[in-house]
Design an enzyme around this catalytic site. Structure first.
Site, PDB file in Angstrom:
ATOM      1  N   GLY A 130       1.138  -0.819   0.156  1.00  5.51           N
ATOM      2  CA  GLY A 130       0.271   0.037   0.171  1.00  5.51           C
ATOM      3  C   GLY A 130       0.828   1.330  -0.553  1.00  5.51           C
ATOM      4  N   GLY A 131       0.588   2.075   0.786  1.00  2.82           N
ATOM      5  CA  GLY A 131       1.834   3.229   1.050  1.00  2.82           C
ATOM      6  C   GLY A 131       0.735   4.324   0.783  1.00  2.82           C
ATOM      7  N   THR A 133       0.550   6.341  -1.810  1.00  6.69           N
ATOM      8  CA  THR A 133       0.274   5.953  -3.743  1.00  6.69           C
ATOM      9  C   THR A 133      -0.634   4.863  -4.012  1.00  6.69           C
ATOM     10  OG1 THR A 133       2.401   5.514  -4.226  1.00  6.69           O
ATOM     11  CG2 THR A 133       1.880   7.679  -3.944  1.00  6.69           C
ATOM     12  N   GLU A 184      -3.887   3.160   3.716  1.00  5.71           N
ATOM     13  CA  GLU A 184      -4.109   4.127   3.940  1.00  5.71           C
ATOM     14  C   GLU A 184      -5.304   5.730   3.341  1.00  5.71           C
ATOM     15  OE1 GLU A 184      -0.176   6.743   4.396  1.00  5.71           O
ATOM     16  OE2 GLU A 184       0.985   5.419   4.565  1.00  5.71           O
ATOM     17  N   TYR A 260       5.132  10.639  13.157  1.00  5.66           N
ATOM     18  CA  TYR A 260       5.454  12.077  12.366  1.00  5.66           C
ATOM     19  C   TYR A 260       4.512  13.187  11.551  1.00  5.66           C
ATOM     20  CZ  TYR A 260       6.216   7.029   9.634  1.00  5.66           C
ATOM     21  OH  TYR A 260       6.391   6.340   9.873  1.00  5.66           O
ATOM     22  N   ASP A 261       5.052  13.390  10.845  1.00  8.58           N
ATOM     23  CA  ASP A 261       4.097  14.322  10.061  1.00  8.58           C
ATOM     24  C   ASP A 261       2.840  14.719  10.891  1.00  8.58           C
ATOM     25  OD1 ASP A 261       4.884  13.361   8.024  1.00  8.58           O
ATOM     26  OD2 ASP A 261       3.932  11.918   6.560  1.00  8.58           O
ATOM     27  N   TRP A 403      11.182   5.368   9.870  1.00  5.35           N
ATOM     28  CA  TRP A 403      10.592   5.735   8.177  1.00  5.35           C
ATOM     29  C   TRP A 403      11.904   7.176   8.028  1.00  5.35           C
ATOM     30  CZ3 TRP A 403       8.115   3.971   4.382  1.00  5.35           C
ATOM     31  CH2 TRP A 403       8.206   4.751   3.382  1.00  5.35           C
TER      32      TRP A 403
END
Length: 423
Positions: A130-131, A133, A184, A260-261, A403
């Site tokens: 996945g991820g 994109t 995601e 994160y993010d 990551w």
């Protein structure tokens, strides 16, 4: 290319008959999980062999290889066949110092992983699916019992049984010890165009259970031989929209939380991206921090020992920043120029520019940043890695997830600090 979760804020032994069994996990008191991406070997020129050279491989308990994709029919496929299993490596590039030969069947990162596992036999490697994109069709794959069964079978056949397109059957068998699900996000918007359904939440639970069932069947009579993990969002709203936490962890080996993010250059104001606690004076609401995320999962039934907290080996940056409060919580004109993409840069590249900046820390909230009067970068250096490792240890969590591994220095200063302070 990075996993970008902008929507976070925008919306052992010998078995029967003497057959050696692969242990479900191999780790000391804490897991150290690192993502290695199939694009690391391009512009970044960070090869699997670099995990040996900078000491990362010796400190990792698991590598998640990112990413395998899911197509519109729910089948697993490679997102980059050249990087995954076609690219030949020279002796200088190879993990064992031996060049790939023209007649060999398996090349690419997968063959390098096989060599890495020979060198580090306790290391587990999972294919991450996945991820940001690659999650478009997860909802379709998870929709019905039949679609779930077919999807899982496709992924098990390709990645665990090693049946890669164009290669002899089983050419990549033995490379991977498990599957990491990086959808995601179930029930919430991720990358624009992703299929989203209200029933994603229940369907994801069912999908995870189908994976557990087929993995256990594949490893019979060694139940639990294959790891099954999932990447989990930081945003409590997204948790509630898409994750039946208590049920999921009955089938997962462990889950990795997004650490994160929390903020980034998709927002005008500068801010922290990976603080342990919410900082005083933050003008934004609601609070995003590692403590909020970890507490959210614990409150929903996740076992501490199965929660692996994410940490970043990269920074987010803004430019055109007002020169006040050392640049923190200040308006900007946009994303700072990065080595590979605006607004994001690896620790190793920013460290080389550190003489141009002043380092600032919030020791109470647990984060740092660098600022030169105009440009602001979040900053996760060895000091902050030690702080995060100590937090993980104090809260008795399952370990740390990175990551991504290509962001570290040539001597692995981030992972060595993280590993050394996990107890």
């Amino acid at each position: 290319m990075r996993r970008r979760s902008v929507a976070l804020l925008v919306a052992a032994g010998v078995g029967m008959a003497g057959v050696a069994a692969v242990p479900a996990e191999a780790h000391d008191s804490k897991r150290v999980v690192g993502y290695y991406t199939n694009w690391s070997g391009y512009d970044r020129n960070f090869l699997v062999s670099d995990l040996v050279k900078n000491g990362s491989a010796a400190r990792l308990t698991q590598i998640n290889y990112a990413f395998g994709f899911v197509d519109a029919a729910g089948n697993c496929l490679s997102s980059d066949a050249w990087a995954d299993y076609q690219r030949p490596f020279s002796a200088e590039q190879s993990v064992d110092g031996k060049a790939d030969e023209p007649e060999q069947v398996l090349n690419g990162n997968l063959n390098q992983f096989k060599k890495l596992k020979k060198k580090y036999p306790k290391l587990r490697i999972s294919i991450s699916l996945g991820g940001w994109t690659g999650s478009k069709y997860f909802s379709d794959a998870a929709l019905t019992p039949a679609s779930r069964a077919a999807h899982v079978k496709s992924c098990v056949d390709m990645w665990l049984k090693g049946n890669l397109p164009g290669l002899p059957a089983g050419a990549a068998k033995g490379v991977f010890d498990g599957i990491d699900l990086d959808w995601e996000w179930p029930g919430s918007e991720g990358n624009p165009g992703n299929v989203i359904r209200p029933e994603d939440k229940q369907n994801f639970t069912a999908l995870v259970h189908e994976y557990r069932t087929q993995l256990d069947r594949l490893s019979w009579p060694f139940k639990g031989r294959y790891n099954l993990t999932a990447f989990l969002p930081a945003n409590p709203t997204m948790i509630d929209n898409g994750f039946e936490v208590r049920k999921l962890f009955k089938d997962l080996t462990f889950g990795t939380t997004q650490g994160y993010d929390y903020h980034g250059p998709w927002e005008q104001l500068t801010n922290q991206q990976s603080a342990i606690d919410g900082p005083k004076g933050d003008p934004t609401t609601p609070e995003f921090s590692s403590q909020v995320t970890i507490d959210s999962y614990l409150a929903r039934g996740a076992p501490r020992s199965q929660l692996v907290m994410g940490v970043p080996f990269y920074s987010h940056g803004w430019t055109g920043v007002t020169d006040a409060n050392h640049g923190l919580f200040q308006p900007s004109t946009g994303a700072a120029p990065g080595t590979f993409e605006p607004g994001t840069d690896d620790y190793r590249y920013l460290k080389a520019q550190l003489s141009n900046y002043t380092v600032y820390r919030d020791n109470k909230a647990g984060f740092a940043w660098i600022f030169d009067g105009t440009t602001f970068w979040t900053w996760d250096d060895p000091v902050e890695m030690k702080r995060k490792a100590q937090y993980i240890s104090k809260r008795d969590l399952g370990g740390a997830m990175i990551w991504s591994l290509d962001g570290d220095t040539g001597n692995g200063e981030l992972i060595s600090t993280l590993h050394r302070n996990l107890h």
